[in-house]
Design an enzyme around this catalytic site. Structure first.
Site, short mmCIF file in Angstrom:
data_model
loop_
_atom_site.label_atom_id
_atom_site.label_comp_id
_atom_site.label_asym_id
_atom_site.label_seq_id
_atom_site.Cartn_x
_atom_site.Cartn_y
_atom_site.Cartn_z
N LYS A 1 -2.43 3.04 4.38
CA LYS A 1 -3.36 3.91 3.28
C LYS A 1 -3.34 5.21 3.48
O LYS A 1 -3.29 5.99 2.44
CB LYS A 1 -4.83 3.24 3.25
CG LYS A 1 -4.98 1.82 2.88
CD LYS A 1 -4.71 1.41 1.42
CE LYS A 1 -5.86 1.92 0.49
NZ LYS A 1 -5.46 1.52 -0.93
N TYR B 1 -3.06 -1.64 8.28
CA TYR B 1 -3.74 -0.95 6.81
C TYR B 1 -4.26 0.23 6.87
O TYR B 1 -3.96 0.79 6.10
CB TYR B 1 -4.83 -2.12 6.84
CG TYR B 1 -5.41 -2.04 5.56
CD1 TYR B 1 -5.18 -2.15 4.22
CD2 TYR B 1 -6.62 -1.43 5.54
CE1 TYR B 1 -5.82 -1.80 3.18
CE2 TYR B 1 -7.49 -0.95 4.36
CZ TYR B 1 -6.91 -1.37 3.19
OH TYR B 1 -7.63 -0.96 2.03
N ASN C 1 0.90 -1.27 -0.03
CA ASN C 1 0.01 0.18 0.09
C ASN C 1 0.86 1.47 -0.05
O ASN C 1 0.79 1.85 -1.05
CB ASN C 1 -0.98 0.09 1.20
CG ASN C 1 -1.79 -1.17 1.07
OD1 ASN C 1 -2.92 -1.24 0.37
ND2 ASN C 1 -1.85 -2.02 2.05
#
Length: 322
Positions: A142, A138, A88
């Site tokens: 992001k 996560y 990411n």
């Protein structure tokens, strides 16, 4: 003289979201190149096989010659923390650096995540200027990607747009996602002609969601709207939908006798107990509002895993009662 056909490059174009984005862009007249790690059929785009983790992104850009790049690549499930960061945040850093070498800024649409915000206060919609407090690796990865795109846009290296997305709903939902697990369990019960038993974690959360078809429309609008450059834009239903009601609606769509037990331990720490997105910016800048009804989106989820049944087809009625 006719204008040249615009070219789009969709990273992760063979994935759950990417293939739908390729179809939308192609239907709108774009020449689309889908980048994926494996050679799989892509009916709406030309396939370029490349593992972005190790590929030279400048070579990928030179091959595709796009005017638009959509980043639908990245990972969340069944990955180590380091792999989540690499797929990411690190990927976007490399992408931005490669795009910055071009003589003029290229439009980059980054698919962000509502998990960048973390849980919101109950009863309040979260606007794009809210302080981001992600509660997971996560979400933090992001958020790092979002910041990289916006910083590069301020430097004039890219024309970046970040679309912040809640959990998406559509055919082909990853099997490890909630809807993927539920639809697969229902389909297995149908095949075996037995009542379904769903053992899930506590379904107390209220979250926003987004139909994949509406996401595709949002990407196309962001690709064509100059005013979107440099902005974070929320997409979603703009509602805090009870997760339990989402599961119950999918069960109702299936028409299959099912018992729901929500006593399983949670699968992780990234729990959003309440999240509702303010989608007014999307309406103002993109002319976008959600169109697909929630039940219709869930019907597509069910039909994808159990096409012979459709939604509650009489052909799939159980041969015995619960």
């Amino acid at each position: 003289m006719t204008a040249p056909q615009p070219r789009a490059l969709v990273l992760g174009g063979t994935g759950y979201l990417g293939h739908r984005l390729c179809a939308e862009l192609t239907a709108a007249g774009w020449s689309v190149v889908a980048v994926g790690r494996r050679s799989v059929p892509v009916t709406a785009a030309r396939l370029l096989v490349a593992d972005l983790a190790g590929a030279n992104i400048s070579d990928v850009l030179a091959e595709a010659q796009p005017s638009l790049v959509v980043n639908a690549a990245g990972g969340v499930w069944q990955l180590s923390d380091q792999e989540v960061v690499e797929s990411n945040a690190v990927l976007v850093d490399r992408l931005v650096a490669a795009l910055g070498k071009h003589p003029r800024p290229m439009r980059l649409i980054q698919l962000g995540s509502a998990k960048e915000y973390g849980s919101g206060p109950a009863g309040m919609a979260i606007a794009e200027d809210a302080v981001a407090r992600p509660g997971s690796v996560y979400g933090r990865s992001k958020l790092s990607a979002t910041r990289a795109v916006l910083a590069a846009t301020r430097r004039g290296q890219v024309d970046g747009v970040v679309l912040r997305l809640p959990t998406t709903i559509g055919p082909g939902s990853p099997h490890v996602s909630l809807l993927g697990m539920v639809s697969s369990a229902l389909a297995a019960a149908v095949r075996e002609s037995r009542p379904a038993v769903l053992r899930l974690f506590r379904l107390t959360a209220h979250q926003d969601f987004l139909a994949v078809d509406d996401l595709a429309r949002g990407v196309l609008a962001a690709a064509q709207t100059r005013e979107a450059v440099g902005r974070i834009i929320n997409l979603g239903y703009g509602e805090a939908i009870p997760v339990r009601s989402l599961v119950e609606t999918l069960v109702a769509v299936s028409g299959w006798p099912t018992e729901i037990l929500d006593d399983a331990p949670p699968s992780g720490t990234d729990r959003l107990e309440w999240q509702q997105l303010d989608i007014s910016t999307a309406a103002e800048l993109l002319g976008w509002t959600p169109r697909q009804q929630l039940r219709d989106a869930l019907t597509e989820v069910w039909a994808a895993v159990n096409p012979q049944c459709g939604a509650g087809s009489a052909d799939c009625r159980p041969t015995h009662s619960k």
